[in-house]
Write an enzyme that holds these catalytic residues in place. Sequence first.
Site, mmCIF file in Angstrom:
data_model
loop_
_atom_site.group_PDB
_atom_site.id
_atom_site.type_symbol
_atom_site.label_atom_id
_atom_site.label_comp_id
_atom_site.label_asym_id
_atom_site.label_seq_id
_atom_site.Cartn_x
_atom_site.Cartn_y
_atom_site.Cartn_z
ATOM 1 N N HIS A 201 13.391 -61.102 -24.969
ATOM 2 C CA HIS A 201 13.177 -62.479 -25.423
ATOM 3 C C HIS A 201 14.358 -63.378 -25.076
ATOM 4 O O HIS A 201 14.201 -64.528 -24.708
ATOM 5 C CB HIS A 201 12.989 -62.503 -26.944
ATOM 6 C CG HIS A 201 11.623 -62.068 -27.341
ATOM 7 N ND1 HIS A 201 11.378 -61.307 -28.442
ATOM 8 C CD2 HIS A 201 10.432 -62.282 -26.750
ATOM 9 C CE1 HIS A 201 10.086 -61.066 -28.513
ATOM 10 N NE2 HIS A 201 9.490 -61.637 -27.510
ATOM 11 N N ARG A 303 -2.026 -62.769 -13.787
ATOM 12 C CA ARG A 303 -2.127 -61.556 -14.619
ATOM 13 C C ARG A 303 -3.348 -61.702 -15.536
ATOM 14 O O ARG A 303 -3.228 -62.185 -16.667
ATOM 15 C CB ARG A 303 -0.870 -61.393 -15.469
ATOM 16 C CG ARG A 303 0.401 -61.058 -14.690
ATOM 17 C CD ARG A 303 1.591 -60.956 -15.640
ATOM 18 N NE ARG A 303 2.707 -60.229 -15.089
ATOM 19 C CZ ARG A 303 3.840 -60.780 -14.656
ATOM 20 N NH1 ARG A 303 4.000 -62.095 -14.705
ATOM 21 N NH2 ARG A 303 4.825 -60.028 -14.190
ATOM 22 N N ARG A 340 -5.034 -60.665 -9.940
ATOM 23 C CA ARG A 340 -4.856 -59.228 -10.165
ATOM 24 C C ARG A 340 -5.902 -58.755 -11.162
ATOM 25 O O ARG A 340 -6.058 -59.363 -12.224
ATOM 26 C CB ARG A 340 -3.456 -58.937 -10.697
ATOM 27 C CG ARG A 340 -3.294 -57.450 -11.021
ATOM 28 C CD ARG A 340 -1.892 -57.101 -11.399
ATOM 29 N NE ARG A 340 -1.577 -57.537 -12.743
ATOM 30 C CZ ARG A 340 -0.380 -57.405 -13.301
ATOM 31 N NH1 ARG A 340 0.615 -56.897 -12.588
ATOM 32 N NH2 ARG A 340 -0.159 -57.779 -14.525
ATOM 33 N N GLU A 428 3.609 -50.553 -7.060
ATOM 34 C CA GLU A 428 4.383 -50.425 -8.296
ATOM 35 C C GLU A 428 4.778 -48.972 -8.541
ATOM 36 O O GLU A 428 5.622 -48.677 -9.366
ATOM 37 C CB GLU A 428 3.535 -50.883 -9.496
ATOM 38 C CG GLU A 428 3.134 -52.333 -9.433
ATOM 39 C CD GLU A 428 2.205 -52.711 -10.557
ATOM 40 O OE1 GLU A 428 2.632 -53.444 -11.450
ATOM 41 O OE2 GLU A 428 1.049 -52.262 -10.544
ATOM 42 N N ASN A 451 8.975 -54.906 -11.084
ATOM 43 C CA ASN A 451 9.257 -54.519 -12.479
ATOM 44 C C ASN A 451 8.835 -53.074 -12.702
ATOM 45 O O ASN A 451 9.604 -52.245 -13.188
ATOM 46 C CB ASN A 451 8.505 -55.417 -13.466
ATOM 47 C CG ASN A 451 8.741 -56.883 -13.204
ATOM 48 O OD1 ASN A 451 9.756 -57.251 -12.623
ATOM 49 N ND2 ASN A 451 7.815 -57.732 -13.620
ATOM 50 N N ASP A 452 7.596 -52.771 -12.337
ATOM 51 C CA ASP A 452 7.133 -51.400 -12.523
ATOM 52 C C ASP A 452 7.689 -50.464 -11.462
ATOM 53 O O ASP A 452 7.987 -49.309 -11.752
ATOM 54 C CB ASP A 452 5.597 -51.346 -12.547
ATOM 55 C CG ASP A 452 5.070 -51.659 -13.936
ATOM 56 O OD1 ASP A 452 5.618 -51.117 -14.908
ATOM 57 O OD2 ASP A 452 4.137 -52.469 -14.053
ATOM 58 N N CYS A 499 6.119 -59.778 -6.218
ATOM 59 C CA CYS A 499 5.718 -60.622 -7.345
ATOM 60 C C CYS A 499 6.364 -60.188 -8.655
ATOM 61 O O CYS A 499 6.019 -60.678 -9.712
ATOM 62 C CB CYS A 499 4.199 -60.654 -7.489
ATOM 63 S SG CYS A 499 3.496 -59.047 -7.903
HETATM 64 C C1 PEP Z 1 5.512 -55.777 -11.768
HETATM 65 O O1 PEP Z 1 5.329 -54.649 -12.247
HETATM 66 O O2 PEP Z 1 6.523 -56.091 -11.116
HETATM 67 C C2 PEP Z 1 4.501 -56.826 -11.960
HETATM 68 C C3 PEP Z 1 4.595 -57.975 -11.333
HETATM 69 O O3 PEP Z 1 3.509 -56.571 -12.862
HETATM 70 P P1 PEP Z 1 3.728 -56.715 -14.445
HETATM 71 O O4 PEP Z 1 5.097 -57.269 -14.672
HETATM 72 O O5 PEP Z 1 2.660 -57.594 -14.957
HETATM 73 O O6 PEP Z 1 3.593 -55.286 -14.884
HETATM 74 MG MG MG Z 2 3.419 -54.157 -13.097
#
Ligand code: PEP
Ligand code: MG
Length: 568
Positions: A201, A303, A340, A428, A451-452, A499
């Site tokens: 946050h 998303r 997505r 991912e 991110n993943d 992304c």
């Molecule tokens: C990611 O995993 O980088 C991604 C863009 O998807 P999310 O953050 O929604 O899992």
């Molecule tokens: Mg992801």
Amino acid sequence: MVTFSGTRPDASSHRLLRGTPVVPGVAFAPVLHARTEVSADAVTAYGDGGFADEAEALEAYDQAVGTVASGFEAKAERASGAIAEVLTASAGLTRDKGLRSAVRKQLRAGDALLASVHGAVEQFATIFTGMGGLMAERVADLYDIERRLVARLVGEPEPGVPTPEHPSVLVAEDLAPADTAGLDPTLVRALVTERGGPTSHTAIIARQLGIPCVVGVAGAQAVASGTAVLVDGVAGTIETDPDATVAEERVADDHELRARLATWSGPGATADGTPVKVLANVADGDSAVSAAEAPIDGVGLFRTELCFLNRTEEPSVEEQAAIYADVLRPFAGRGYVVVRTLDAGSDKPVAFATLEGEENPALGVRGLRLSFSNPGLMERQLDAIALAAREVGTETWVMAPMVATVAEAASFADQVRARGLKAGVMVEVPSAALLAHRMLEVVDFLSIGTNDLTQYTMAADRMATDLAHLTDPWQPAVLQLVAITAEAGRQAGKPVGVCGEAAADPLLACALVGMGITSLSMASAAVRAVGAQLATVGMDACEEAAEAALAASDPMSAREDVFRVLHG
Ligand code: PEP
Ligand code: MG
């Protein structure tokens, strides 16, 4: 110009603390600590509260809940966007009936009120932690709620951020949404926390306020209140007692740089004219409308699951189509939108899609995997996307999350193409990156979810506040996988975008482009900084930055080396 090294501290008078940089910018101001605890004396004086019976104690609890929840709601009304959303969620959690029955159960068992509140919160915290992901992230909110309830019960003001009397750097263990709502960025110049990761946050709020932010800084709370610190939200450093003249110069240079960045008006390209699509990540029609105000070429990640977090029943194809059309509409005749399919599960539980009681939801049936046992769910969503695309006329691409094998990609692509849309998959899972060249034989494009990809490459929960150093997309192993994927795209002549949050980091964005990434999709707040940074560097420099990043042995030296390549 912002420099990476600045005045390096000498051991006698300075200290240099390091953390994970999450919002760029430089600030120089004295430390102000957020007060997070209720005073021990007040708690001791309160004792068991002296209630006649369980009902009286529960009434006091209900009153405290009412006051704390209304406080959150009042702040939510004054706030907007992500801040308002998290405050409203905190109000809901405070009033949660399950939490109340856990308190009542403890009271019945003979515990005093404060102990009952603590026991109930601990119980919830254990459950949330076990669920992992976004739910684990909410544990900080639970403890914040407990502190506020206790403060109300013992008759103290709720803990939080004191109103600064002069410009300050706010330092805390972690910040809850309620602490940061209404923060005045002219008085709070930067946020520094000991805990918290890039998606915490604190990071979200700092990004919205546009103030530099560094999280996961060990030792930050030990810096005495009033100590002058220089916070570098690009390097992730906090220098205590730096040379004031040098520090002020760096702040002035940074302001100049940011003012310049804010004037960028697209379209995305390097200084020597190589086009790079600069796109936005959106969650619903409202965020698409506001993203469309930025100088972007479209949406790189819609998303869809975020539209359904509070739905218990799957919306009909027509209802889904109307929701998707709201996102497509602002981009009709302007770029394209990548939709997505549902990434339900793990940190984004969607009641009508997600499996209950998985032992390890991040490695479980999430994203595309949900369609294995429920193919109709995917088919109906694709029908709805196709319907919306036909109605609105916006160029629509569709991609699936959590793809691990080429067979999954091929089957998904067949379904998407059968509806006349362009098909892609997200990268991912490391297996998808390693097989990117084969994935590209069956799909039209790839989009790397850093991110993943980082979470799964480093085996580190992306929400774990203690693992920010691992959940860093600058980790060499993550960059290698990105480079493999980008190279596969170059060879196949097909688009490969990023992304995840990595795309929002201006330095990393240049290195990504140097690896062969063709589009960058990010929170719309980051668009101008990334677009402007790209516009200042040629493709040669991007390629050199990519080489430097890939050669570095750790995230910090990768950042430093890329900075040096791009800024001399
Ligand atoms: C990611 O995993 O980088 C991604 C863009 O998807 P999310 O953050 O929604 O899992
Ligand atoms: Mg992801």
